[in-house]
Design a protein around this motif. Structure first.
Motif, PDB file in Angstrom:
ATOM      1  N   GLN A 172     -50.486  46.285 -24.848  1.00  0.00           N
ATOM      2  CA  GLN A 172     -51.250  46.766 -23.693  1.00  0.00           C
ATOM      3  C   GLN A 172     -50.908  48.223 -23.418  1.00  0.00           C
ATOM      4  O   GLN A 172     -50.539  48.628 -22.336  1.00  0.00           O
ATOM      5  N   ASP A 177     -47.794  41.564 -24.422  1.00  0.00           N
ATOM      6  CA  ASP A 177     -47.190  42.907 -24.430  1.00  0.00           C
ATOM      7  C   ASP A 177     -45.771  42.794 -23.906  1.00  0.00           C
ATOM      8  O   ASP A 177     -45.515  42.142 -22.894  1.00  0.00           O
ATOM      9  N   ASP A 178     -44.857  43.489 -24.608  1.00  0.00           N
ATOM     10  CA  ASP A 178     -43.433  43.357 -24.257  1.00  0.00           C
ATOM     11  C   ASP A 178     -42.980  44.364 -23.198  1.00  0.00           C
ATOM     12  O   ASP A 178     -41.801  44.404 -22.858  1.00  0.00           O
ATOM     13  N   ASN A 179     -43.908  45.171 -22.684  1.00  0.00           N
ATOM     14  CA  ASN A 179     -43.589  46.119 -21.603  1.00  0.00           C
ATOM     15  C   ASN A 179     -42.438  47.047 -21.949  1.00  0.00           C
ATOM     16  O   ASN A 179     -41.551  47.291 -21.121  1.00  0.00           O
ATOM     17  N   GLU A 180     -42.461  47.602 -23.141  1.00  0.00           N
ATOM     18  CA  GLU A 180     -41.455  48.606 -23.521  1.00  0.00           C
ATOM     19  C   GLU A 180     -41.521  49.763 -22.539  1.00  0.00           C
ATOM     20  O   GLU A 180     -42.620  50.156 -22.137  1.00  0.00           O
ATOM     21  N   SER A 181     -40.364  50.335 -22.173  1.00  0.00           N
ATOM     22  CA  SER A 181     -40.413  51.373 -21.127  1.00  0.00           C
ATOM     23  C   SER A 181     -40.896  52.716 -21.672  1.00  0.00           C
ATOM     24  O   SER A 181     -41.529  53.490 -20.962  1.00  0.00           O
ATOM     25  N   LYS A 224     -47.287  55.558 -22.117  1.00  0.00           N
ATOM     26  CA  LYS A 224     -46.567  55.796 -20.857  1.00  0.00           C
ATOM     27  C   LYS A 224     -46.038  57.222 -20.754  1.00  0.00           C
ATOM     28  O   LYS A 224     -45.813  57.728 -19.658  1.00  0.00           O
ATOM     29  N   PRO A 264     -50.086  50.099 -15.223  1.00  0.00           N
ATOM     30  CA  PRO A 264     -49.505  49.025 -14.396  1.00  0.00           C
ATOM     31  C   PRO A 264     -50.550  48.269 -13.586  1.00  0.00           C
ATOM     32  O   PRO A 264     -50.412  47.055 -13.388  1.00  0.00           O
ATOM     33  N   ARG A 306     -52.217  45.852 -15.901  1.00  0.00           N
ATOM     34  CA  ARG A 306     -51.243  44.800 -16.242  1.00  0.00           C
ATOM     35  C   ARG A 306     -51.166  43.766 -15.108  1.00  0.00           C
ATOM     36  O   ARG A 306     -51.170  42.565 -15.355  1.00  0.00           O
ATOM     37  N   LYS A 352     -52.051  39.855 -15.228  1.00  0.00           N
ATOM     38  CA  LYS A 352     -51.052  38.850 -14.822  1.00  0.00           C
ATOM     39  C   LYS A 352     -51.639  37.908 -13.770  1.00  0.00           C
ATOM     40  O   LYS A 352     -51.530  36.693 -13.879  1.00  0.00           O
ATOM     41  N   ALA A 365     -45.854  38.387 -21.017  1.00  0.00           N
ATOM     42  CA  ALA A 365     -44.914  39.504 -21.078  1.00  0.00           C
ATOM     43  C   ALA A 365     -43.793  39.149 -22.031  1.00  0.00           C
ATOM     44  O   ALA A 365     -42.725  38.681 -21.621  1.00  0.00           O
TER      45      ALA A 365
END
Ligand SMILES: Cc1cc2nc3c(=O)[nH]c(=O)nc-3n(C[C@H](O)[C@H](O)[C@H](O)COP(=O)(O)OP(=O)(O)OC[C@H]3O[C@@H](n4cnc5c(N)ncnc54)[C@H](O)[C@@H]3O)c2cc1C
Length: 353
Positions: free
Chosen positions: A10, A32-36, A41, A148, A151, A155, A162
């Motif tokens: 994502q 999506d693993d929400n990597e920072s 981003k 966000p 996302r 959710k 996630a």
């Protein structure tokens, strides 16, 4: 759970693909693993109609720019956020040659460029001896708000997992793919540079490009424009905070931020700005660029249940919505993909496992 599509990632690509699937009432799950730290981003969100030292138009400028403006406005309305702002770029000429090129392009009739009428308007903020021009019809996509917010919407609608996608758990069947409890008609990879290790697409000619950026507080600088003098200063949604960068590195020993960029960028800011600034953050990410600078879009020539939307390189903010829409039209209505982006151009390469 049975869905039409399983979307992996994502970032900008997965966001846009899942948005257009939503507008078409298709059932899907996004993993999506929400990597920072990801390019989406770290991106400035700039959509610039011209590129390079010669200030030539970007690929497909007319189609892609107006489409991006419309698409970000629509998703922004849906999410109740400002997803895009029109902000022209004030281009302070870094040297006499660049000034000459800019003025020549205006004489040639380039309508995206104009000589800025108020040459002294920025005197209290910047040092610039050689004047400035204006790049019109440029935009900032507010990626820091969009990703966000989308996302959260996924959710809330039970469409987001996630977690990290694990190839070991993927089962490809004759009519569908299975991943844990999810049965999907197709799986589409929007996994950015993870695709260089993706068993289905690792043969594609990716050419990762590293970029670094500083996040800078400049409380006294107006945020109506994007400013450029070699590097770019672009306003973020938070008042008084700007994105500053970037560089383009084709070879790099690691993916972390470097002292070299920090020092170079700080020197540049000190020489350019007349007003105080404070560096808040320093980030680096790899752009999913490709050898021939064109995206990778489409279904795997040998595996009809597996697709990819990737390779947006330095232009993900404008190319991702355009090609996500094209891909959805292709999947749902069998419309042709642009041949320059269609991964069938690599059919021979992809046949080698
Ligand atoms: C410094 C910098 C500045 C930039 N500035 C601009 C700009 O101003 N304008 C512009 O148009 N472009 C810009 N870009 C380029 C743009 O950011 C990229 O083209 C775009 O973000 C690529 O999006 P993507 O969705 O393909 O990839 P990504 O952003 O990498 O997204 C992939 C997503 O998939 C997830 N993922 C990957 N593997 C897995 C897995 N196995 N399981 C679960 N999740 C997974 C990742 O966590 C990530 O969220 C910039 C890039 C950089 C680095």
């Amino acid at each position: 759970m049975q869905v039409d599509y399983l979307v992996i990632g994502q970032g900008l690509c997965g966001t846009w693909l899942s948005w257009f699937l939503t507008t078409e009432n298709r059932a899907f799950i996004v993993i999506d693993d929400n990597e920072s730290i990801t390019p989406s981003k770290v991106s400035a969100g700039i959509i610039n109609p011209v590129t390079g030292r010669r200030m030539v138009r970007v690929w497909m400028a007319e189609q892609v720019l107006s489409f991006a403006h419309e698409a970000y406005s629509e998703i922004g309305n849906f999410l109740d956020i400002t997803a895009i702002s029109q902000k022209n770029i004030i281009d302070f000429f870094p040297n006499a040659h660049q000034r000459q090129v800019f003025l020549e392009r205006i004489e040639e009739g380039e309508s995206y460029l104009s000589s800025y009428p108020e040459q002294n308007q920025f005197n209290s903020f910047f040092n610039y001896d050689l004047g400035c021009g204006e790049i019109r019809h440029s935009y900032i996509a507010h990626v820091e708000l969009l990703l966000p917010a989308w996302r959260e919407s996924l959710k809330n609608n039970g469409r987001l997992r996630a977690e990290r996608f694990d190839f070991g758990k993927l089962i490809i069947k004759e009519q569908c793919v299975e991943y844990g409890d999810v049965i999907a008609e197709k799986i589409i990879f929007c996994d950015g540079l993870s695709s260089v290790e993706n068993p289905f697409f690792k043969q594609l000619p990716f050419a990762p490009n590293k970029g670094e950026t500083l996040i800078v507080e400049i409380s006294d600088l107006p945020n109506e424009h994007i400013y450029k003098k070699g590097f770019i200063l672009a306003p973020l949604k938070q008042k008084g905070v700007f994105w500053f960068g970037s560089n383009y590195q084709w070879s790099f020993p690691h993916t972390e931020p470097t002292d070299g960029f920090y020092e170079q960028a700080e020197r540049h800011l000190k020489a350019w700005l007349k007003i105080p600034f404070k560096i808040l953050d320093h980030k680096a990410a790899l752009r999913p660029a490709t050898l021939e600078r064109r995206p990778f879009v489409g279904l795997h020539p040998q595996q009809k249940h597996i697709g990819i939307l990737n390779g947006m390189g330095t232009k993900g903010c404008s190319l991702a919505p355009y090609f996500a829409r094209q891909f959805v039209n292709h999947l749902l209505y069998e419309k042709e993909l642009a041949p320059e982006a269609d991964i069938r151009r690599f059919s021979r390469m992809l046949a080698r496992q």
